[in-house]
Design a protein around this motif. Structure first.
Motif, short mmCIF file in Angstrom:
data_model
loop_
_atom_site.label_atom_id
_atom_site.label_comp_id
_atom_site.label_asym_id
_atom_site.label_seq_id
_atom_site.Cartn_x
_atom_site.Cartn_y
_atom_site.Cartn_z
N GLU A 195 0.84 -1.18 0.00
CA GLU A 195 0.00 0.00 0.00
C GLU A 195 0.88 1.24 0.00
O GLU A 195 1.91 1.29 0.70
N LYS A 196 0.49 2.25 -0.76
CA LYS A 196 1.30 3.45 -0.87
C LYS A 196 0.93 4.44 0.24
O LYS A 196 -0.14 5.04 0.22
N THR A 197 1.82 4.57 1.18
CA THR A 197 1.66 5.52 2.27
C THR A 197 3.00 6.22 2.46
O THR A 197 4.03 5.75 1.96
N PRO A 198 3.04 7.33 3.17
CA PRO A 198 4.34 7.95 3.46
C PRO A 198 5.32 6.98 4.12
O PRO A 198 6.52 6.99 3.81
N ASP A 199 4.83 6.12 5.00
CA ASP A 199 5.71 5.17 5.67
C ASP A 199 6.32 4.17 4.70
O ASP A 199 7.51 3.86 4.78
N ASP A 203 10.22 3.58 3.63
CA ASP A 203 10.91 2.29 3.60
C ASP A 203 11.62 2.07 2.27
O ASP A 203 12.75 1.58 2.22
N VAL A 204 10.93 2.42 1.18
CA VAL A 204 11.53 2.27 -0.15
C VAL A 204 12.75 3.17 -0.27
O VAL A 204 13.81 2.74 -0.77
N CYS A 205 12.64 4.40 0.17
CA CYS A 205 13.78 5.33 0.08
C CYS A 205 14.95 4.86 0.95
O CYS A 205 16.12 5.02 0.57
N HIS A 206 14.63 4.30 2.11
CA HIS A 206 15.69 3.77 2.98
C HIS A 206 16.43 2.63 2.28
O HIS A 206 17.67 2.56 2.32
N ALA A 207 15.68 1.72 1.65
CA ALA A 207 16.30 0.62 0.93
C ALA A 207 17.14 1.13 -0.24
O ALA A 207 18.22 0.59 -0.52
N ILE A 208 16.65 2.16 -0.91
CA ILE A 208 17.43 2.76 -2.01
C ILE A 208 18.73 3.34 -1.48
O ILE A 208 19.79 3.17 -2.09
N ASP A 232 0.08 8.64 -5.36
CA ASP A 232 1.50 8.62 -5.74
C ASP A 232 2.23 9.89 -5.30
O ASP A 232 3.23 9.82 -4.58
N ILE A 233 1.73 11.03 -5.75
CA ILE A 233 2.46 12.28 -5.56
C ILE A 233 2.49 12.71 -4.09
O ILE A 233 3.53 13.09 -3.56
N ARG A 234 1.34 12.67 -3.42
CA ARG A 234 1.28 13.15 -2.03
C ARG A 234 2.20 12.35 -1.11
O ARG A 234 3.01 12.96 -0.37
N PRO A 235 2.14 11.00 -1.08
CA PRO A 235 3.05 10.28 -0.17
C PRO A 235 4.52 10.42 -0.57
O PRO A 235 5.39 10.41 0.29
N ALA A 236 4.79 10.56 -1.86
CA ALA A 236 6.18 10.74 -2.29
C ALA A 236 6.70 12.11 -1.88
O ALA A 236 7.85 12.26 -1.46
#
Length: 279
Positions: A195-199, A203-208, A232-236
């Motif tokens: 699910e796309k959430t800020p959290d 997590d994705v950014c941390h893995a990157i 997409d845009i808001r949580p990103a």
């Protein structure tokens, strides 16, 4: 001025490929079965009306989810048959919210719609399911973007990574992966189904940050491309990513309701990202 990211995160459904078109075909297949009852030919005017007003999509929002991406398809077929029955008045040009609610209530109460026995509901559900099994076509500019991402990653594999991020059902996504060669690592280093959430974006950014070779991993520049301002845009934006908004048919061209939904760039087609990202 072009952006020089360390990572690209790309939405799948209705950004990379046209999932909405596949669902429209599936809904049309279900309607044709329901309107062809007792050997009669499907009624073009009624079919056009239902496709135009997107009744099946609206009905699915009034029915309980059976898991995955929506309600039980036989229940959806029965609800559509109730809606089409005219028992709440003649067909209308617009969607009647009260009629949608009434049709879904009949199904939840276990009632059978006139002219649609269990066999026809099963056939309508199977027609929907069969049409949905067809792979969705790539959207305009998607093939060019994928080739650009592939070359971009190959040039600096230690400093560049790409991620496909989706909330879609795995079985349906697998069809698209196979059709477009997505799952073999040719274009994406990782595929995230959450699910796309800020959290989850964090997590994705941390893995990157851990995947790219930088002195300070948290400084990785991440670009997110998606078709929905809210999903997409808001949580990103909330995680500090650079955002590229590519509106599609499902949501249309949305207007930001707050600064949190304002993208950094808006695309006409996906391949416009090549210039912005200098790929």
């Amino acid at each position: 001025m072009p952006v020089s990211p360390h990572a690209l995160v790309l939405d799948a459904d209705n950004t990379l490929w046209d999932t909405n078109a596949t669902f429209r075909r599936a809904r049309s297949a279900m309607i044709q079965v329901l309107q062809g009852a007792d050997g009669e030919e499907a009624r073009p005017d009624g079919e056009k009306r239902l496709e135009t007003t997107d009744v099946l999509y609206r009905l699915s929002q009034h029915l309980p989810s059976s898991g995955g991406e929506g309600p039980d398809l036989e229940q959806l077929a029965r609800a559509a048959a109730f809606y089409m029955s005219g028992l709440r008045g003649g067909p209308e040009a617009g969607i009647q919210t009260s009629r949608l609610r009434w049709a879904s209530e009949q199904v939840r109460a276990g009632r059978q719609p006139p002219g649609c026995d269990r066999s026809r509901a099963r056939k309508a559900a199977e027609a929907f399911r069969s049409a949905l099994s067809a792979p969705p076509p790539l959207l305009d500019g998607a093939a060019s973007l994928l080739r650009g991402v592939q070359a971009w990653r190959t040039a600096r594999p230690d400093r560049r990574t790409s991620v496909l991020f989706s909330e879609g059902a795995p079985d349906r996504l697998e069809v698209a992966f196979d059709a477009h060669g997505i799952g073999g690592g040719q274009y994406f280093d990782d595929i995230v189904l959450r699910e796309k959430t800020p959290d989850t974006f964090r997590d994705v950014c941390h893995a990157i940050g851990n995947a790219v070779d930088l002195p300070e991993p948290q400084a990785a520049e991440v670009v997110v491309i998606g078709d929905s301002l809210q999903r997409d845009i808001r949580p990103a934006n909330a995680t500090g990513c650079t955002t590229l908004y590519c509106p599609g048919d499902l949501w249309g061209r949305e207007t930001p309701e707050a600064a949190s939904e304002q993208p950094d760039y808006t695309l006409g087609t996906l391949d416009e990202a090549l210039r912005i990202l200098d790929l």
